[in-house]
Design a protein around this motif. Structure first.
Motif, mmCIF file in Angstrom:
data_model
loop_
_atom_site.group_PDB
_atom_site.id
_atom_site.type_symbol
_atom_site.label_atom_id
_atom_site.label_comp_id
_atom_site.label_asym_id
_atom_site.label_seq_id
_atom_site.Cartn_x
_atom_site.Cartn_y
_atom_site.Cartn_z
ATOM 1 N N GLY A 79 -8.175 71.544 -28.516
ATOM 2 C CA GLY A 79 -7.634 71.205 -27.206
ATOM 3 C C GLY A 79 -6.265 71.803 -26.968
ATOM 4 O O GLY A 79 -5.933 72.892 -27.456
ATOM 5 N N GLY A 80 -5.436 71.092 -26.207
ATOM 6 C CA GLY A 80 -4.128 71.606 -25.819
ATOM 7 C C GLY A 80 -3.238 71.910 -27.004
ATOM 8 O O GLY A 80 -2.526 72.922 -27.020
ATOM 9 N N ILE A 81 -3.293 71.057 -28.039
ATOM 10 C CA ILE A 81 -2.432 71.302 -29.198
ATOM 11 C C ILE A 81 -2.858 72.558 -29.940
ATOM 12 O O ILE A 81 -2.042 73.246 -30.567
ATOM 13 C CB ILE A 81 -2.463 70.079 -30.146
ATOM 14 N N GLY A 82 -4.143 72.895 -29.866
ATOM 15 C CA GLY A 82 -4.626 74.085 -30.546
ATOM 16 C C GLY A 82 -4.108 75.368 -29.936
ATOM 17 O O GLY A 82 -4.071 76.396 -30.614
ATOM 18 N N GLN B 222 -13.361 64.287 -35.258
ATOM 19 C CA GLN B 222 -13.711 62.906 -35.584
ATOM 20 C C GLN B 222 -12.564 61.946 -35.295
ATOM 21 O O GLN B 222 -12.763 60.729 -35.269
ATOM 22 C CB GLN B 222 -14.105 62.806 -37.069
ATOM 23 N N GLN B 223 -11.373 62.501 -35.077
ATOM 24 C CA GLN B 223 -10.194 61.667 -34.811
ATOM 25 C C GLN B 223 -9.785 61.682 -33.341
ATOM 26 O O GLN B 223 -9.331 60.669 -32.818
ATOM 27 C CB GLN B 223 -9.018 62.142 -35.664
ATOM 28 N N ARG B 224 -9.945 62.818 -32.692
ATOM 29 C CA ARG B 224 -9.523 62.941 -31.300
ATOM 30 C C ARG B 224 -10.512 62.213 -30.387
ATOM 31 O O ARG B 224 -11.721 62.391 -30.508
ATOM 32 C CB ARG B 224 -9.453 64.421 -30.908
ATOM 33 N N GLU B 225 -9.972 61.399 -29.478
ATOM 34 C CA GLU B 225 -10.822 60.589 -28.610
ATOM 35 C C GLU B 225 -10.655 60.976 -27.149
ATOM 36 O O GLU B 225 -9.567 61.342 -26.705
ATOM 37 C CB GLU B 225 -10.496 59.102 -28.773
ATOM 38 N N GLN B 226 -11.771 60.920 -26.437
ATOM 39 C CA GLN B 226 -11.792 61.058 -24.982
ATOM 40 C C GLN B 226 -12.808 60.073 -24.439
ATOM 41 O O GLN B 226 -13.884 59.889 -25.042
ATOM 42 C CB GLN B 226 -12.158 62.491 -24.572
ATOM 43 N N PHE B 227 -12.468 59.432 -23.337
ATOM 44 C CA PHE B 227 -13.354 58.448 -22.711
ATOM 45 C C PHE B 227 -13.738 57.345 -23.699
ATOM 46 O O PHE B 227 -14.861 56.837 -23.704
ATOM 47 C CB PHE B 227 -14.626 59.117 -22.158
ATOM 48 N N GLY B 228 -12.783 56.999 -24.579
ATOM 49 C CA GLY B 228 -13.004 55.882 -25.480
ATOM 50 C C GLY B 228 -13.852 56.178 -26.694
ATOM 51 O O GLY B 228 -14.253 55.246 -27.408
ATOM 52 N N ARG B 229 -14.138 57.439 -27.007
ATOM 53 C CA ARG B 229 -14.941 57.776 -28.176
ATOM 54 C C ARG B 229 -14.505 59.127 -28.734
ATOM 55 O O ARG B 229 -13.911 59.954 -28.022
ATOM 56 C CB ARG B 229 -16.431 57.809 -27.831
ATOM 57 N N ALA B 230 -14.788 59.325 -30.009
ATOM 58 C CA ALA B 230 -14.410 60.581 -30.656
ATOM 59 C C ALA B 230 -15.189 61.735 -30.041
ATOM 60 O O ALA B 230 -16.399 61.618 -29.796
ATOM 61 C CB ALA B 230 -14.674 60.505 -32.151
ATOM 62 N N ILE B 231 -14.517 62.867 -29.805
ATOM 63 C CA ILE B 231 -15.198 63.987 -29.163
ATOM 64 C C ILE B 231 -16.267 64.572 -30.089
ATOM 65 O O ILE B 231 -17.184 65.246 -29.629
ATOM 66 C CB ILE B 231 -14.209 65.086 -28.738
ATOM 67 N N GLY B 232 -16.161 64.290 -31.379
ATOM 68 C CA GLY B 232 -17.175 64.774 -32.296
ATOM 69 C C GLY B 232 -18.525 64.122 -32.098
ATOM 70 O O GLY B 232 -19.536 64.609 -32.614
#
Length: 410
Positions: free
Chosen positions: A343-346, A277-287
């Motif tokens: 993602g990458g941090i995981g 709910q916090q991580r964003e891609q393409f201007g929106r949360a990936i959730g």
């Protein structure tokens, strides 16, 4: 069966969650496992004083709380949420039931009160790779190779001047490097009368050498134990049913481990939902992406199904093996998806998601694997009974001889 939680159970879970929320964050867990004991001793004493956690399933006559094993399993769902490193599993789940079942009256009176109070910790010493077999989780635990064989390997016991002496080595013992009391499974009787008995060994016994081992899951510290002609006390008598007591302990341990795994899986899922709910891609949360929602929904269903199985096993330990298999599988899959969705941090080794993944992998190595847990439960239930032999084939009658083409004189 009434599956509703009592007010006391709800209060235990609420209080435990509150204490662990303040004292057992990811940073505190990582700091605790790097101590010599492998856990936060002060927190362990606090849990013992305020909640009586080590003695929650110990009878009141021995200084325990007097609750049922189901209460211990429900409490362990909360310890699983934070991956609490503590002697709880080795002491309250594995050692206490064996002392209760096999110990003499004097042994129970001497050992159970300090075990229930948290001042004395204990560990069950059987070869780590054979722990699941010894507890009858993945196969028959009749005395045999799981305890080291008859003549060599494992730990051997011999009677000397009315007492007992142990020699041998055991690796991968949960809390074996720090426990004050060891319950050691050892062979005795030589080759002809070989049998496995349990012995009590104190931490200060001459000839006992212990060392902590490097483990995949640091929240489950393990130790290597060497016994060099160590004086030991027989737990119970020579005619006690060790295999039966270990099997009963295994059923209870499976229910507790299932609850622990469900708590860990639920927390891993909750942290993942919060992150997407916090991580964003393409201007929106990936959730908000449909594919991510579907993956999380599948995980939610899997965790809830495992939770239902764990709760059922808490009231009916006979189902512990199946519940443990489902819970371990749910934790492994959920922890793996948590790493992916972070993602990458995981994928960095230091991320908290790896704590849950390591717990899933290590528990399956110690108490599984999942397919063997299920196979043993199926065999015990007789689901796959051998097929009846096919009836013997009836030989076909011999064909009639073909008519001969005879010449007729005209």
């Amino acid at each position: 069966m009434d599956a509703a939680f009592t007010a006391e159970q709800d209060e235990i879970r609420r209080t435990l969650r509150e204490i662990l929320g303040k004292r057992c964050g990811p940073d505190e867990v990582k700091a605790a496992v790097r101590t010599d004991a492998g856990h936060d001793h002060e927190l362990w004493q606090q849990l013992a004083r305020q909640l009586g956690l080590p003695g929650i399933a110990v009878a009141e006559e021995y200084g325990g709380v007097g609750c049922t094993p189901a209460d211990l399993a429900l409490a362990c769902e909360e310890t699983g949420r934070v991956l609490l490193p503590s002697p709880l599993l080795a002491t309250a789940v594995l050692a206490v039931p064996l002392v209760t079942a096999l110990g003499t009256g004097a042994q129970r009176s001497a050992l159970l009160p300090p075990l229930a109070a948290g001042g004395l910790t204990a560990a069950l010493a059987v070869p780590g790779p054979a722990l699941a077999t010894a507890l009858a989780l993945t196969g028959d635990n009749a005395p045999g190779e799981w305890a080291g064989g008859g003549r060599a390997g494992g730990v051997q016991a011999r009677a000397v001047d009315g007492g007992w002496r142990l020699y041998g080595e055991v690796a991968q013992v949960l809390d074996g490097h720090s426990a004050s009391l060891l319950l050691v499974a050892a062979h005795t009787g030589g080759f002809a009368r070989s049998r496995t008995l349990l012995f009590l060994v104190r931490e200060d016994a001459p000839g006992l050498v212990r060392a902590r081992q490097t483990t995949l899951d640091e929240t489950r510290p393990q130790g290597r134990i060497q016994l060099r002609d160590v004086e030991a006390e027989l737990l119970g008598g020579e005619d006690v049913d060790v295999a039966g007591a270990l099997a009963a302990t295994g059923r209870g341990a499976a229910a507790v481990l299932a609850a622990e795994a469900v708590g860990a899986a639920g927390q891993a899922l909750a942290r993942t939902v919060e992150y997407v709910q916090q991580r964003e891609q393409f201007g929106r949360a990936i959730g908000s992406f449909q594919a991510v929602k579907h993956r999380l929904a599948d995980l939610y269903v899997r965790v809830q199904a495992a939770r239902s199985a764990a709760y059922y096993a808490a009231w009916d330990p006979e189902q512990g093996g199946l519940a443990l298999a489902q819970a371990l599988e749910a934790l492994r899959i959920t922890a793996g998806e948590a790493i992916q969705l972070h993602g990458g941090i995981g994928f960095t080794w230091e991320h908290d998601a790896h704590l849950y993944f390591k717990r899933a992998a290590a528990d399956e190595l110690l108490f599984g694997p999942v397919h063997r847990l299920r196979a043993h439960a199926a065999d015990a239930a007789g689901l796959f009974a051998p097929l009846a032999p096919a009836p013997a084939a009836v030989p076909a009658p011999a064909p009639a001889p073909a008519p001969r083409n005879e010449k007729v004189a005209v």
